[in-house]
Scaffold this motif. Sequence first.
Motif, PDB file in Angstrom:
ATOM      1  N   THR A 198      -5.697   2.048   2.303  1.00 55.03           N
ATOM      2  CA  THR A 198      -5.250   0.712   2.707  1.00 55.03           C
ATOM      3  C   THR A 198      -6.170  -0.401   2.216  1.00 55.03           C
ATOM      4  OG1 THR A 198      -6.370   0.962   4.851  1.00 55.03           O
ATOM      5  CG2 THR A 198      -4.030   1.551   4.743  1.00 55.03           C
ATOM      6  N   ARG A 199      -7.455  -0.169   2.192  1.00 52.24           N
ATOM      7  CA  ARG A 199      -8.383  -1.205   1.708  1.00 52.24           C
ATOM      8  C   ARG A 199      -8.126  -1.492   0.235  1.00 52.24           C
ATOM      9  NH1 ARG A 199     -13.107  -3.229   3.760  1.00 52.24           N
ATOM     10  NH2 ARG A 199     -14.615  -4.082   2.293  1.00 52.24           N
ATOM     11  N   ALA A 200      -7.889  -0.438  -0.535  1.00 53.73           N
ATOM     12  CA  ALA A 200      -7.582  -0.616  -1.951  1.00 53.73           C
ATOM     13  C   ALA A 200      -6.258  -1.346  -2.127  1.00 53.73           C
ATOM     14  CB  ALA A 200      -7.541   0.743  -2.651  1.00 53.73           C
ATOM     15  N   GLN A 201      -5.272  -1.028  -1.296  1.00 47.82           N
ATOM     16  CA  GLN A 201      -3.984  -1.710  -1.367  1.00 47.82           C
ATOM     17  C   GLN A 201      -4.135  -3.200  -1.126  1.00 47.82           C
ATOM     18  OE1 GLN A 201      -1.918   0.570   1.592  1.00 47.82           O
ATOM     19  NE2 GLN A 201      -1.217   2.131   0.141  1.00 47.82           N
ATOM     20  N   TYR A 202      -4.960  -3.542  -0.163  1.00 44.17           N
ATOM     21  CA  TYR A 202      -5.216  -4.952   0.146  1.00 44.17           C
ATOM     22  C   TYR A 202      -5.909  -5.648  -1.026  1.00 44.17           C
ATOM     23  CZ  TYR A 202      -7.553  -8.951   2.303  1.00 44.17           C
ATOM     24  OH  TYR A 202      -8.028 -10.206   2.585  1.00 44.17           O
ATOM     25  N   GLN A 203      -6.927  -4.998  -1.591  1.00 40.53           N
ATOM     26  CA  GLN A 203      -7.647  -5.576  -2.720  1.00 40.53           C
ATOM     27  C   GLN A 203      -6.753  -5.704  -3.949  1.00 40.53           C
ATOM     28  OE1 GLN A 203     -10.702  -6.836  -3.030  1.00 40.53           O
ATOM     29  NE2 GLN A 203     -11.205  -6.519  -0.880  1.00 40.53           N
ATOM     30  N   LEU A 204      -5.905  -4.716  -4.174  1.00 36.35           N
ATOM     31  CA  LEU A 204      -4.963  -4.784  -5.289  1.00 36.35           C
ATOM     32  C   LEU A 204      -4.004  -5.960  -5.101  1.00 36.35           C
ATOM     33  CD1 LEU A 204      -3.679  -3.648  -7.852  1.00 36.35           C
ATOM     34  CD2 LEU A 204      -2.379  -2.060  -6.401  1.00 36.35           C
ATOM     35  N   ALA A 205      -3.535  -6.151  -3.871  1.00 32.36           N
ATOM     36  CA  ALA A 205      -2.648  -7.275  -3.577  1.00 32.36           C
ATOM     37  C   ALA A 205      -3.325  -8.605  -3.889  1.00 32.36           C
ATOM     38  CB  ALA A 205      -2.214  -7.231  -2.115  1.00 32.36           C
ATOM     39  N   LEU A 206      -4.614  -8.722  -3.568  1.00 27.15           N
ATOM     40  CA  LEU A 206      -5.346  -9.943  -3.878  1.00 27.15           C
ATOM     41  C   LEU A 206      -5.403 -10.184  -5.380  1.00 27.15           C
ATOM     42  CD1 LEU A 206      -8.379  -9.701  -1.409  1.00 27.15           C
ATOM     43  CD2 LEU A 206      -6.427 -11.257  -1.244  1.00 27.15           C
ATOM     44  N   CYS A 207      -5.637  -9.115  -6.143  1.00 27.06           N
ATOM     45  CA  CYS A 207      -5.695  -9.251  -7.602  1.00 27.06           C
ATOM     46  C   CYS A 207      -4.344  -9.716  -8.153  1.00 27.06           C
ATOM     47  CB  CYS A 207      -6.092  -7.919  -8.237  1.00 27.06           C
ATOM     48  SG  CYS A 207      -7.823  -7.450  -7.963  1.00 27.06           S
ATOM     49  N   LEU A 208      -3.274  -9.135  -7.633  1.00 24.54           N
ATOM     50  CA  LEU A 208      -1.932  -9.538  -8.060  1.00 24.54           C
ATOM     51  C   LEU A 208      -1.626 -10.971  -7.624  1.00 24.54           C
ATOM     52  CD1 LEU A 208      -0.184  -6.193  -7.151  1.00 24.54           C
ATOM     53  CD2 LEU A 208      -0.154  -7.211  -9.436  1.00 24.54           C
ATOM     54  N   HIS A 209      -2.095 -11.343  -6.454  1.00 27.08           N
ATOM     55  CA  HIS A 209      -1.860 -12.689  -5.910  1.00 27.08           C
ATOM     56  C   HIS A 209      -2.532 -13.756  -6.779  1.00 27.08           C
ATOM     57  CE1 HIS A 209      -1.204 -14.942  -1.859  1.00 27.08           C
ATOM     58  NE2 HIS A 209      -1.000 -15.757  -2.883  1.00 27.08           N
ATOM     59  N   HIS A 210      -3.748 -13.439  -7.258  1.00 29.80           N
ATOM     60  CA  HIS A 210      -4.529 -14.417  -8.017  1.00 29.80           C
ATOM     61  C   HIS A 210      -4.434 -14.219  -9.526  1.00 29.80           C
ATOM     62  CE1 HIS A 210      -6.417 -15.867  -4.331  1.00 29.80           C
ATOM     63  NE2 HIS A 210      -6.628 -14.610  -3.993  1.00 29.80           N
ATOM     64  N   GLY A 211      -3.753 -13.133  -9.953  1.00 29.48           N
ATOM     65  CA  GLY A 211      -3.684 -12.854 -11.383  1.00 29.48           C
ATOM     66  C   GLY A 211      -5.015 -12.458 -11.961  1.00 29.48           C
ATOM     67  N   ARG A 212      -5.760 -11.663 -11.220  1.00 29.04           N
ATOM     68  CA  ARG A 212      -7.094 -11.254 -11.665  1.00 29.04           C
ATOM     69  C   ARG A 212      -7.053  -9.818 -12.194  1.00 29.04           C
ATOM     70  NH1 ARG A 212     -12.817 -11.340  -8.306  1.00 29.04           N
ATOM     71  NH2 ARG A 212     -14.133 -11.454 -10.175  1.00 29.04           N
TER      72      ARG A 212
END
Length: 337
Positions: A198-212
């Motif tokens: 779940t922590r990785a899922q959250y971090q991945l979502a942030l990357c997708l959200h910011h285009g990082r």
Amino acid sequence: MEMTWPGRSEGRRFTSFRLWNTKGKKHHELHPTKHSNRMSGRRASSSSSKDGRDFSALPYELIMIIGVSLSHPNLRAASLACKSWYEALRPLRQAMLYMRWGKRFKHGRGGVQPNMDKALDAFLKGAALGSTMAMVDAGLIYWERGLKDKALALYQKAADLGDLAGKCNLGISYLQVEPPNPKEAVKWLYHASNEGHTRAQYQLALCLHHGRGVDRNIKEAARWYLKAADGGYVRAMYNVSLCYKFEEGLARSHRQARKWMKRAADRGHSKAQYEHGLALFSEGEKIKAVVYLELATRGGESASAHVKDVILQQLSETSRDDVMLLVDQWRALPSSS
């Protein structure tokens, strides 16, 4: 740096797998004698598979790969499968003992004083014996000491052996090193996310959200926020609420936004407590509103204090006392974060 909604940073950057509780264990239970090992060996050699399969025929390397992913109770159970498994898993059982002592020295448990040098030494000994959990915990200490290359090397080794925390921490590390490597970070976050971390899922979502490290994709970000939230990750719950509220990757839904905001608030997210308290106040639920606003204030949300004080002035002295009692008795619901 770990963020929630764009521009916000919260909580610790890394976590490792939680281990068993060693409280109350005696010294001989943490350091088995030759006598106890011989007894265990007889039990292991006498056990056999009920369906007739010969587990001892598995290659040693495969047994080790299976073993590194096991918890302590499951590792002990696997050691009783047959004599060859007992012998093959011996290093990992010893590594688990080093892990126990590492946790004791790191947190000052079991009658010992906190000592990060001794904790690191124990974790490194466990890592040398193949424990991916020890690799992650040693990596945490190296990272906190600024020895990021050593931390990355241990996370990489744990990740290559399939450890989800290792994969997640490796991904987060690539976002934070200088210079950062977002594409490599996203690769490892995808690996861990697809396996349910779940922590990785959250971090991945942030990357997708910011285009990082990946093309910006709000709809895909919301999907991963929702997966992490369903898995109990509190910060993802808060972001899911915002996605529903502002129609960011999810269809606008006041009911869903309210539901996820309350879930985050009930699990200790101070910003969610503040916003949920405001919503309750707007609906005339003054007592409940003050409870959440006071919790938010205690959690560091300074904006919550003024609103809370305004509402308290509207309550009787008895009601104010009752509210503070409710707050003092409040306990956060369990979560995965």
